[in-house]
Design a protein around this motif. Sequence first.
Motif, PDB file in Angstrom:
ATOM      1  N   ARG A  62      11.936  -0.399  -7.962  1.00 25.64           N
ATOM      2  CA  ARG A  62      11.982   1.053  -8.142  1.00 25.64           C
ATOM      3  C   ARG A  62      12.318   1.394  -9.594  1.00 25.64           C
ATOM      4  NH1 ARG A  62      14.894   0.942  -3.197  1.00 25.64           N
ATOM      5  NH2 ARG A  62      16.812   1.667  -4.224  1.00 25.64           N
ATOM      6  N   LEU A  63      13.274   0.673 -10.161  1.00 22.44           N
ATOM      7  CA  LEU A  63      13.615   0.889 -11.566  1.00 22.44           C
ATOM      8  C   LEU A  63      12.439   0.499 -12.467  1.00 22.44           C
ATOM      9  CD1 LEU A  63      15.620   1.570 -13.811  1.00 22.44           C
ATOM     10  CD2 LEU A  63      16.470  -0.801 -13.656  1.00 22.44           C
ATOM     11  N   GLY A  64      11.817  -0.633 -12.162  1.00 21.50           N
ATOM     12  CA  GLY A  64      10.664  -1.067 -12.966  1.00 21.50           C
ATOM     13  C   GLY A  64       9.523  -0.070 -12.926  1.00 21.50           C
ATOM     14  N   ALA A  65       9.278   0.519 -11.759  1.00 26.19           N
ATOM     15  CA  ALA A  65       8.199   1.496 -11.640  1.00 26.19           C
ATOM     16  C   ALA A  65       8.503   2.744 -12.464  1.00 26.19           C
ATOM     17  CB  ALA A  65       7.988   1.867 -10.176  1.00 26.19           C
ATOM     18  N   ARG A  66       9.777   3.194 -12.475  1.00 25.03           N
ATOM     19  CA  ARG A  66      10.139   4.360 -13.280  1.00 25.03           C
ATOM     20  C   ARG A  66       9.937   4.067 -14.771  1.00 25.03           C
ATOM     21  NH1 ARG A  66      12.604   8.423 -10.545  1.00 25.03           N
ATOM     22  NH2 ARG A  66      13.645   7.946  -8.559  1.00 25.03           N
ATOM     23  N   VAL A  67      10.418   2.902 -15.222  1.00 26.00           N
ATOM     24  CA  VAL A  67      10.279   2.555 -16.642  1.00 26.00           C
ATOM     25  C   VAL A  67       8.802   2.433 -17.017  1.00 26.00           C
ATOM     26  CG1 VAL A  67      10.782   0.805 -18.384  1.00 26.00           C
ATOM     27  CG2 VAL A  67      12.530   1.428 -16.701  1.00 26.00           C
ATOM     28  N   ALA A  68       8.036   1.752 -16.171  1.00 29.54           N
ATOM     29  CA  ALA A  68       6.608   1.578 -16.445  1.00 29.54           C
ATOM     30  C   ALA A  68       5.889   2.916 -16.514  1.00 29.54           C
ATOM     31  CB  ALA A  68       5.977   0.689 -15.376  1.00 29.54           C
ATOM     32  N   SER A  69       6.280   3.847 -15.652  1.00 31.92           N
ATOM     33  CA  SER A  69       5.651   5.167 -15.652  1.00 31.92           C
ATOM     34  C   SER A  69       5.915   5.899 -16.965  1.00 31.92           C
ATOM     35  CB  SER A  69       6.160   5.994 -14.472  1.00 31.92           C
ATOM     36  OG  SER A  69       5.828   5.376 -13.240  1.00 31.92           O
ATOM     37  N   VAL A  70       7.111   5.744 -17.506  1.00 29.07           N
ATOM     38  CA  VAL A  70       7.436   6.378 -18.787  1.00 29.07           C
ATOM     39  C   VAL A  70       6.674   5.699 -19.931  1.00 29.07           C
ATOM     40  CG1 VAL A  70       9.301   6.829 -20.424  1.00 29.07           C
ATOM     41  CG2 VAL A  70       9.688   7.139 -17.972  1.00 29.07           C
ATOM     42  N   LEU A  71       6.483   4.388 -19.847  1.00 30.83           N
ATOM     43  CA  LEU A  71       5.791   3.647 -20.910  1.00 30.83           C
ATOM     44  C   LEU A  71       4.312   4.009 -21.011  1.00 30.83           C
ATOM     45  CD1 LEU A  71       7.306   0.063 -20.470  1.00 30.83           C
ATOM     46  CD2 LEU A  71       7.962   1.832 -22.117  1.00 30.83           C
ATOM     47  N   LEU A  72       3.760   4.579 -19.948  1.00 30.78           N
ATOM     48  CA  LEU A  72       2.347   4.955 -20.002  1.00 30.78           C
ATOM     49  C   LEU A  72       2.070   5.959 -21.119  1.00 30.78           C
ATOM     50  CD1 LEU A  72       1.262   5.371 -16.267  1.00 30.78           C
ATOM     51  CD2 LEU A  72       0.358   3.743 -17.932  1.00 30.78           C
ATOM     52  N   THR A  73       2.977   6.887 -21.344  1.00 28.54           N
ATOM     53  CA  THR A  73       2.735   7.942 -22.340  1.00 28.54           C
ATOM     54  C   THR A  73       2.561   7.388 -23.752  1.00 28.54           C
ATOM     55  OG1 THR A  73       3.860   9.621 -21.011  1.00 28.54           O
ATOM     56  CG2 THR A  73       3.689  10.026 -23.384  1.00 28.54           C
ATOM     57  N   PRO A  74       3.480   6.544 -24.274  1.00 27.54           N
ATOM     58  CA  PRO A  74       3.228   6.008 -25.626  1.00 27.54           C
ATOM     59  C   PRO A  74       1.968   5.146 -25.705  1.00 27.54           C
ATOM     60  CG  PRO A  74       5.156   4.969 -24.624  1.00 27.54           C
ATOM     61  CD  PRO A  74       4.811   6.135 -23.780  1.00 27.54           C
ATOM     62  N   LEU A  75       1.639   4.415 -24.644  1.00 31.29           N
ATOM     63  CA  LEU A  75       0.417   3.615 -24.673  1.00 31.29           C
ATOM     64  C   LEU A  75      -0.818   4.508 -24.811  1.00 31.29           C
ATOM     65  CD1 LEU A  75       0.932   0.829 -21.970  1.00 31.29           C
ATOM     66  CD2 LEU A  75       0.925   0.572 -24.451  1.00 31.29           C
ATOM     67  N   ILE A  76      -0.888   5.576 -24.024  1.00 31.11           N
ATOM     68  CA  ILE A  76      -2.045   6.469 -24.096  1.00 31.11           C
ATOM     69  C   ILE A  76      -2.090   7.173 -25.452  1.00 31.11           C
ATOM     70  CG2 ILE A  76      -3.149   8.487 -23.083  1.00 31.11           C
ATOM     71  CD1 ILE A  76      -3.345   5.947 -21.399  1.00 31.11           C
ATOM     72  N   LEU A  77      -0.932   7.554 -25.989  1.00 31.28           N
ATOM     73  CA  LEU A  77      -0.901   8.198 -27.302  1.00 31.28           C
ATOM     74  C   LEU A  77      -1.403   7.252 -28.396  1.00 31.28           C
ATOM     75  CD1 LEU A  77       2.461  10.194 -27.161  1.00 31.28           C
ATOM     76  CD2 LEU A  77       0.127  11.082 -26.997  1.00 31.28           C
ATOM     77  N   ILE A  78      -1.023   5.974 -28.305  1.00 32.71           N
ATOM     78  CA  ILE A  78      -1.512   4.998 -29.282  1.00 32.71           C
ATOM     79  C   ILE A  78      -3.022   4.845 -29.172  1.00 32.71           C
ATOM     80  CG2 ILE A  78      -1.493   2.545 -29.882  1.00 32.71           C
ATOM     81  CD1 ILE A  78       1.475   2.514 -29.141  1.00 32.71           C
ATOM     82  N   ALA A  79      -3.532   4.802 -27.934  1.00 33.76           N
ATOM     83  CA  ALA A  79      -4.980   4.681 -27.739  1.00 33.76           C
ATOM     84  C   ALA A  79      -5.705   5.893 -28.325  1.00 33.76           C
ATOM     85  CB  ALA A  79      -5.297   4.543 -26.250  1.00 33.76           C
ATOM     86  N   ILE A  80      -5.169   7.093 -28.088  1.00 34.16           N
ATOM     87  CA  ILE A  80      -5.799   8.306 -28.619  1.00 34.16           C
ATOM     88  C   ILE A  80      -5.735   8.310 -30.139  1.00 34.16           C
ATOM     89  CG2 ILE A  80      -5.584  10.814 -28.731  1.00 34.16           C
ATOM     90  CD1 ILE A  80      -4.631  10.745 -25.832  1.00 34.16           C
TER      91      ILE A  80
END
Length: 600
Positions: A299-317
């Motif tokens: 559950r903790l890993g899923a929350r952290v991973a969900s937050v990490l999606l935003t910087p990854l997508i921003l880097i891709a953009i």
Amino acid sequence: MTYAATDPTGRASLDGARGLAALRIGIGLMQGLILYLLYRSASDSEALAWPATQPSLFAALVLATLFAPVMLLAGVGRMGWKALALWGVVAAAVLALMGWHDAAQRASDYFHPPYLRFPVVAFAAAALFIAHHLIVPAVAARRWIADFDDYFDTAWKAGVQLVLSLGFTGAFWLLLFLGAALFRVIGLSFLSDLLGKEWFSIPVTCLVFAVAVQLTDVRGGLIRGVRTVALMLLSWLLLVITVLVAGFLAALPFTGLDGLWKTGSATALVLSAAAALIVLINTAYQDGREDNLPPAALRLGARVASVLLTPLILIAIWGLSLRIGQHGLTPDRIIASACALVGVIYAAGYGWAALSPLWRKTAWMKPLERTNVLAAVLTVLVILALFSPLADPARLSVNDQMARLKRGAVSAAQFDYAFLRYDAGKAGRAALAELAKSPDAEVARHAKAAQASTSRYELTDATTPPRAPNIAPWPADKPLPAAFLAPTAPPDPRYACNSDDNCLAAQRDLNGDGRDEILLATTYRIALFAQDADGRWVHQGDYQVPHCPGPGAGGRDLREALKDPDLKTAAPPWPDLKMGDVTGRLQPETVCPKPAVVNP
């Protein structure tokens, strides 16, 4: 919801199971027969038969025949007959239109059956899978939007069935090939011959796949068990990818992004990491029921991973925007932009799901459910737009590149005419024809050269601007002629000499005519240049030096070999063969010297 009655063991009851099996077998045989007929019409590349003579029609039939029957196999027993028939017609029509468009917008002289590019095949399969598993639960629930646990159950069960059915089909063929090998051992080749016949192999493959779908469907409990195990194993991988992505993002402030951009595939790498996070987050969340919560670590890993999606997508953009700003749009960049758009939905929704408990009381990651449904619908719409005239990547790329040329963002010499000629289909050819009529003489010249070219490499060589080579002389006190160092363009070997230590050249009179020739050496190549009657240095050919291990010219840098004071010419052991206007030259067999034996 399923329309096939079941008995207490979980099997479909006889009154429905036999009918479903017969229907699935019929679908498989029909798919195999149509695919074989399509193959037969295109099997002779020198004399194509209808419908292979009509590229757009052929591509439409191939794409629809590949995937629509698979959807019907999955839908049988889960949808009413009328709903299934209607959905089958719609799906087949959309697939056919995607195939038709893909072939119709491409140039007709550089593609062959099945006239389909890999991206349209892959994205069509993805769109059909997503759309089918949005529709089936909605039809069963008689609502536009079904409950999330129905979507989860239907989609993941179908995914497991698909993998098992493909594995069963592959295992079937492995056994057939094993049997054929056994028969060949005793001198019987009938099975090997049969396996090589397309009239047998294509229908049988489709039939076996249909049988596999039926076998996996009648044991729904077993499929759910396999799915549960698979989800459990995959969910723990979420912790691994979360740690890796977090470490990657934490290191960026110290390393910078330059190394990432130099890979040339930074956006694809980052989007792939984001996709892996999305899939693994869902393996941990599953259907979201309270009685199915994962352990606290997940559950903790899923929350952290969900937050990490935003910087990854921003880097891709960010990476995409840099590349588009520098070089304009290309089909690959448009597709990557579409993927990034879907990624924005996931990042926003998953980030909200992870952080919203900080200011409001809500079930664990509950907003994820609506995000998944919204992103699934958006994904289907984006794919349909990309592979249709609505947002055709080739057309959009051509328009952007032409606009860049007109406003001076790229010079006439640096403009990518090869893209218009070979990668942009009919839209690119039309734009190239327009440029050939340009009042700008340089643009028109390059465009006409592109139109007349027969290969991308030929065009690249013809349009590459010349540059002066950087070649070191040997000996260092014997400078090279100025004419030899004049600017050159590909395919002249001197064009590759662009650094201080890349190329070495020595002047030698090799044929005894009183004039020096020039030997140009790189690490693995020695090229010969001689002056023509006009004083130009012309590439005569290359010396073939065998690459042998150990010491000797064949085992070390040829630039060092060129410095050898004993360098001299040697007569060939065998003369050339004169055959009228044709001269044959013997290419000697490579023989490496045997290593010396050192006595202890």
